[in-house]
Design a protein around this motif. Structure first.
Motif, PDB file in Angstrom:
ATOM      1  N   ARG A   1      12.035   5.254   1.063  1.00 46.11           N
ATOM      2  CA  ARG A   1      12.684   4.161   0.321  1.00 46.11           C
ATOM      3  C   ARG A   1      12.044   3.957  -1.049  1.00 46.11           C
ATOM      4  N   ASP A   2      10.773   4.311  -1.173  1.00 44.80           N
ATOM      5  CA  ASP A   2      10.062   4.154  -2.451  1.00 44.80           C
ATOM      6  C   ASP A   2      10.179   5.389  -3.331  1.00 44.80           C
ATOM      7  N   GLY A   3      11.015   6.355  -2.946  1.00 42.14           N
ATOM      8  CA  GLY A   3      11.314   7.476  -3.835  1.00 42.14           C
ATOM      9  C   GLY A   3      10.685   8.803  -3.495  1.00 42.14           C
ATOM     10  N   VAL A   4       9.930   8.923  -2.381  1.00 37.20           N
ATOM     11  CA  VAL A   4       9.320  10.195  -2.011  1.00 37.20           C
ATOM     12  C   VAL A   4      10.354  11.032  -1.243  1.00 37.20           C
ATOM     13  N   PRO A   5      10.548  12.308  -1.599  1.00 38.46           N
ATOM     14  CA  PRO A   5      11.510  13.146  -0.862  1.00 38.46           C
ATOM     15  C   PRO A   5      11.117  13.267   0.610  1.00 38.46           C
ATOM     16  N   LYS A   6      12.099  13.145   1.484  1.00 39.11           N
ATOM     17  CA  LYS A   6      11.841  13.196   2.919  1.00 39.11           C
ATOM     18  C   LYS A   6      11.252  14.525   3.346  1.00 39.11           C
ATOM     19  N   ASN A   7      11.703  15.627   2.705  1.00 38.40           N
ATOM     20  CA  ASN A   7      11.219  16.949   3.120  1.00 38.40           C
ATOM     21  C   ASN A   7       9.798  17.234   2.664  1.00 38.40           C
ATOM     22  N   ALA A   8       9.186  16.316   1.900  1.00 40.50           N
ATOM     23  CA  ALA A   8       7.794  16.491   1.477  1.00 40.50           C
ATOM     24  C   ALA A   8       6.814  15.826   2.439  1.00 40.50           C
ATOM     25  N   ILE A   9       7.326  15.127   3.470  1.00 44.20           N
ATOM     26  CA  ILE A   9       6.487  14.322   4.362  1.00 44.20           C
ATOM     27  C   ILE A   9       6.362  15.008   5.714  1.00 44.20           C
ATOM     28  N   ALA A  10       5.116  15.100   6.205  1.00 52.10           N
ATOM     29  CA  ALA A  10       4.843  15.626   7.549  1.00 52.10           C
ATOM     30  C   ALA A  10       4.227  14.505   8.381  1.00 52.10           C
ATOM     31  N   ILE A  11       4.848  14.186   9.535  1.00 54.64           N
ATOM     32  CA  ILE A  11       4.404  13.084  10.391  1.00 54.64           C
ATOM     33  C   ILE A  11       3.679  13.649  11.611  1.00 54.64           C
ATOM     34  N   GLN A  12       2.502  13.064  11.928  1.00 56.78           N
ATOM     35  CA  GLN A  12       1.756  13.424  13.128  1.00 56.78           C
ATOM     36  C   GLN A  12       1.249  12.159  13.812  1.00 56.78           C
ATOM     37  N   GLY A  13       1.163  12.181  15.137  1.00 55.98           N
ATOM     38  CA  GLY A  13       0.596  11.077  15.901  1.00 55.98           C
ATOM     39  C   GLY A  13      -0.628  11.540  16.668  1.00 55.98           C
ATOM     40  N   PHE A  14      -1.749  10.818  16.563  1.00 57.69           N
ATOM     41  CA  PHE A  14      -2.993  11.193  17.225  1.00 57.69           C
ATOM     42  C   PHE A  14      -3.409  10.188  18.297  1.00 57.69           C
ATOM     43  N   GLY A  15      -2.545   9.193  18.567  1.00 55.89           N
ATOM     44  CA  GLY A  15      -2.843   8.233  19.615  1.00 55.89           C
ATOM     45  C   GLY A  15      -4.184   7.555  19.417  1.00 55.89           C
TER      46      GLY A  15
ATOM     47  N   ILE B   1       0.834  -1.204   0.000  1.00 57.38           N
ATOM     48  CA  ILE B   1       0.000   0.000   0.000  1.00 57.38           C
ATOM     49  C   ILE B   1       0.868   1.252   0.000  1.00 57.38           C
ATOM     50  N   VAL B   2       1.937   1.249   0.792  1.00 57.43           N
ATOM     51  CA  VAL B   2       2.840   2.400   0.817  1.00 57.43           C
ATOM     52  C   VAL B   2       3.491   2.602  -0.547  1.00 57.43           C
ATOM     53  N   LYS B   3       3.875   1.505  -1.196  1.00 58.76           N
ATOM     54  CA  LYS B   3       4.477   1.603  -2.536  1.00 58.76           C
ATOM     55  C   LYS B   3       3.483   2.190  -3.537  1.00 58.76           C
ATOM     56  N   GLU B   4       2.226   1.785  -3.452  1.00 54.68           N
ATOM     57  CA  GLU B   4       1.199   2.331  -4.346  1.00 54.68           C
ATOM     58  C   GLU B   4       1.026   3.828  -4.113  1.00 54.68           C
ATOM     59  N   ALA B   5       1.044   4.240  -2.851  1.00 46.63           N
ATOM     60  CA  ALA B   5       0.934   5.664  -2.543  1.00 46.63           C
ATOM     61  C   ALA B   5       2.120   6.443  -3.090  1.00 46.63           C
ATOM     62  N   ALA B   6       3.324   5.888  -2.948  1.00 46.44           N
ATOM     63  CA  ALA B   6       4.520   6.569  -3.464  1.00 46.44           C
ATOM     64  C   ALA B   6       4.466   6.690  -4.979  1.00 46.44           C
ATOM     65  N   ASP B   7       4.026   5.627  -5.668  1.00 44.45           N
ATOM     66  CA  ASP B   7       3.938   5.665  -7.131  1.00 44.45           C
ATOM     67  C   ASP B   7       2.930   6.702  -7.597  1.00 44.45           C
ATOM     68  N   ASN B   8       1.757   6.761  -6.926  1.00 41.51           N
ATOM     69  CA  ASN B   8       0.736   7.713  -7.345  1.00 41.51           C
ATOM     70  C   ASN B   8       1.118   9.138  -6.994  1.00 41.51           C
ATOM     71  N   ALA B   9       1.996   9.329  -6.018  1.00 40.32           N
ATOM     72  CA  ALA B   9       2.443  10.682  -5.681  1.00 40.32           C
ATOM     73  C   ALA B   9       3.176  11.321  -6.846  1.00 40.32           C
ATOM     74  N   THR B  10       3.794  10.501  -7.701  1.00 45.21           N
ATOM     75  CA  THR B  10       4.517  11.038  -8.857  1.00 45.21           C
ATOM     76  C   THR B  10       3.572  11.454  -9.970  1.00 45.21           C
TER      77      THR B  10
END
Length: 347
Positions: A308-322, A260-269
């Protein structure tokens, strides 16, 4: 608006041969013909005597023909093998300080070449410019009947540069008209020892202009033009939200989660995104403090996989909502699989 639509329809009707250019994928063949203009060939020596500077053979404008077999890689890059033929009649012998003499005879060149070309697809809907370079071997056969001009056949390594454009023909998918300019040169010296004379020559440069046809096998038909006033239906946009589920009390990705993560990375392009949110969640088992940390670890695991699937690290925002924002409402202390998740949102 009606007049604009009618004008566009009239333009389309006036250009029945033009088709949307598509990248070549797979096997293709081509052939072309045109004119060949030779620069003067320098005589370096005659019968072992170094020639005076400027001693050369001058040629008339001649003809050329080329046949090729190639393969397109679908990304604009092509590779091909060709066999070419060039013919120029001799014009005169130039010998500074002496009277120039009219020559009777010809020079013919022929041989195989290997070319690499690149098509600039997308620059125009009606034609595709391209450039290329090639290397191979050419035989130069010189025949003459007067002025004791050295004759014979000599072969040399050859090279060429290519600039051209292709216009696709909508009536025959895969067929294109091509126009090209080629500069071909023979490297090194060539020795001719016929007609009672031995001469060493250099500088065999050829300027060729060709018109031809090219056919790509397996080309898909061009889409039918829309009727005036019709509205194009856009293709479905790639999915922009994905859910990745986790085992209880785990922040490691399962095999399905990695897919699923790979599919998301591919569609991001395929979309012009501004950022990608990675939001982690948990179920209600465990303490709120523990679940908050677990949701962040899950988000970090998904973000690392996206990188690892090719998305730039600086394009990702991580949040945790517990354990807040439950997907399935439950009471406290419930192990609900659908609440143990990370949501990927492409903005």
């Amino acid at each position: 608006m009606k007049r604009r639509t009618a004008f566009l329809a009239a333009v389309a009707a006036a250009l029945p041969l033009a088709a949307q250019a598509q990248p070549i994928t797979g096997l293709y063949v081509g052939a072309g013909g045109g004119v060949n203009i030779m620069q003067n060939e320098t005589d370096k020596s005659v019968n072992g005597v170094t020639s005076a500077p400027g001693k050369s053979l001058q040629m008339d404008v001649g003809a050329t023909g080329v046949g090729s077999l190639g393969w397109g890689f679908g990304n604009g890059l092509r590779a091909e093998l060709e066999f070419d033929y060039r013919y120029n009649s001799l014009d005169q012998s130039i010998n500074p300080g002496f009277r120039n003499g009219t020559l009777h005879g010809s020079e013919q060149k022929f041989g195989p070449m290997a070319n690499v070309l690149y098509d600039f697809n997308g620059l125009s809907p009606a034609f595709v410019p391209y450039i290329g370079a090639g290397a191979g071997y050419q035989w130069a056969d010189v025949s003459a009947t007067n002025f004791h001009t050295a004759t014979g056949t000599a072969g040399e390594f050859a090279y060429q540069a290519i600039v051209g454009a292709a216009i696709p023909i909508s009536a025959v998918p895969g067929l294109s008209v091509t126009g090209e300019y080629r500069l071909m040169g023979l490297a090194g010296d060539r020795t001719y020892d016929g007609n009672g004379v031995t001469a060493v020559r250099t500088d065999d440069f050829n300027h060729s202009v060709l018109i031809g046809l090219r056919y790509a096998f397996g080309a898909a038909p061009a889409p039918a033009p829309m009727a005036p006033g019709s509205v194009a239906i856009p293709a479905p946009a790639p999915a922009r939200s994905y859910l990745v589920f986790f085992d209880w009390d785990k922040a490691t990705l399962t095999g399905r989660a990695q897919q699923i993560v790979k599919e998301a990375a591919d569609n991001a392009t395929k979309v012009q995104y501004t950022r990608i949110d990675v939001n982690g969640y948990t179920d209600t088992s465990g303490t709120p403090q523990y679940n908050q940390g677990l949701s962040i670890r899950r988000g970090q695991a998904v973000a690392a996989e996206l990188v690892r699937d090719g998305v730039p690290k600086n394009a990702i925002a991580i949040q945790g909502f517990g354990e807040t924002h439950l997907l399935v409402a439950t009471g406290p202390g419930v192990r609900e699989p659908q609440n143990r998740r990370v949501e990927i949102i492409i903005h």
